[in-house]
Write an enzyme that holds these catalytic residues in place. Structure first.
Site, PDB file in Angstrom:
ATOM      1  N   LYS A  84       0.818  -1.210   0.000  1.00 51.18           N
ATOM      2  CA  LYS A  84       0.000   0.000   0.000  1.00 51.18           C
ATOM      3  C   LYS A  84       0.856   1.266   0.000  1.00 51.18           C
ATOM      4  O   LYS A  84       0.568   2.218  -0.730  1.00 51.18           O
ATOM      5  CB  LYS A  84      -0.916   0.012   1.238  1.00 51.18           C
ATOM      6  CG  LYS A  84      -2.047  -0.975   1.152  1.00 51.18           C
ATOM      7  CD  LYS A  84      -3.033  -0.759   2.298  1.00 51.18           C
ATOM      8  CE  LYS A  84      -4.179  -1.755   2.170  1.00 51.18           C
ATOM      9  NZ  LYS A  84      -5.170  -1.608   3.247  1.00 51.18           N
ATOM     10  N   CYS A 187     -12.594  -2.332  11.019  1.00 52.54           N
ATOM     11  CA  CYS A 187     -13.597  -2.501   9.971  1.00 52.54           C
ATOM     12  C   CYS A 187     -13.551  -3.886   9.334  1.00 52.54           C
ATOM     13  O   CYS A 187     -14.471  -4.289   8.634  1.00 52.54           O
ATOM     14  CB  CYS A 187     -13.514  -1.387   8.938  1.00 52.54           C
ATOM     15  SG  CYS A 187     -12.031  -1.417   7.973  1.00 52.54           S
ATOM     16  N   CYS A 244      -5.530  10.353  33.779  1.00 54.28           N
ATOM     17  CA  CYS A 244      -5.143   9.797  32.463  1.00 54.28           C
ATOM     18  C   CYS A 244      -3.750   9.167  32.571  1.00 54.28           C
ATOM     19  O   CYS A 244      -2.821   9.805  33.082  1.00 54.28           O
ATOM     20  CB  CYS A 244      -5.140  10.903  31.399  1.00 54.28           C
ATOM     21  SG  CYS A 244      -4.453  10.331  29.836  1.00 54.28           S
TER      22      CYS A 244
END
Ligand SMILES: [Zn+2]
Length: 250
Positions: A84, A187, A244
């Site tokens: 890619k 996904c 955090c």
């Protein structure tokens, strides 16, 4: 000085008061890193290259699969099986031969990112992996580099930016603590509609360009929720979390 050719190529954006010749020079001097060259990275990289961003670092260790072509619009069918990062670099060079493109055919792991993030002006997180997103968050904060992050699942997108050049700003781990990662899907397991990636990726490229041009960046510390199904847009102000694990100690 911009050349006559540059003035012509970029004339439609140079005409805008928000850009102008000075803005075009800022874009030409900018060094950006795009991490993830999938459904978001495709429109992001295409728009940034077309706009004349001077140097683009493209980071992805994957090869092009048939199931990518439904949404990763920078690739064509004859690219199947190829890297890619390398194919994206060829496509962008064809789109705009005047810019510098560096293809990094690898995943963005923590030691590499720690070294590389400091070499660019801004990072775009276009990955679909929560674990890598936390690595990008931590590395960009250490390198004090701004980051524009986005993700899309199904028809729903998210967009947020962080300015790590300033202290006392929130970070991605304030929004989604790292321990929540096991519940995340990407996904490959959840499904995603292509044009929603185009919408959110375009917004992501736009936010990066605003940053470079010195314009207000609405996604700074503001989570934008994009619903492609209803065309709804919501924004939520993010506060720094004292506990955090990434930014809470200082
Ligand atoms: Zn934080």
């Amino acid at each position: 000085m911009l050349s006559a050719r540059e003035l012509q190529r970029y004339s439609r954006q140079i005409l805008l008061p928000q850009v102008g010749e000075e803005g075009q020079k800022k874009l030409a001097a900018a060094r950006l890193m795009v991490i993830g060259l999938g459904g978001l990275g495709s429109p992001v990289a295409l728009y940034l290259a077309a706009a004349g961003i001077g140097t683009l670092h493209l980071v992805d260790g994957d090869c092009i699969d048939l199931s990518n072509l439904q949404r990763q619009v920078i690739y064509k069918t004859n690219h199947l099986g190829k890297s890619k990062a390398q194919v994206a670099a060829q496509q962008l060079t064809a789109a705009n031969p005047a810019i510098h493109i560096h293809a990094h055919n690898r995943m963005a792991d923590a030691p590499w990112l720690r070294r590389q993030a400091g070499q660019v002006d801004l990072v775009l997180d276009c990955t679909d992996n929560l674990e890598i997103r936390h690595v990008i968050n931590r590395s960009c904060r250490e390198a004090r580099r701004p980051v524009v992050m986005a993700s899309v699942q199904g028809f729903s997108g998210q967009l947020i930016s962080f300015d790590f050049s300033r202290n006392r700003h929130p970070c991605y781990a304030c929004l989604f603590p790292p321990q929540a990662r096991s519940a995340a899907q990407n996904c490959s397991s959840a499904g995603v509609i292509g044009p929603a990636l185009g919408m959110v990726g375009s917004m992501q490229a736009l936010e990066a360009m605003k940053w470079l041009l010195g314009l207000p960046v609405p996604s700074l510390n503001q989570l934008h929720l994009v619903e492609a199904e209803t065309l709804g847009l919501q924004s939520l102000q993010l506060q720094r979390q004292r506990d955090c694990p990434v930014c809470g100690q200082d």
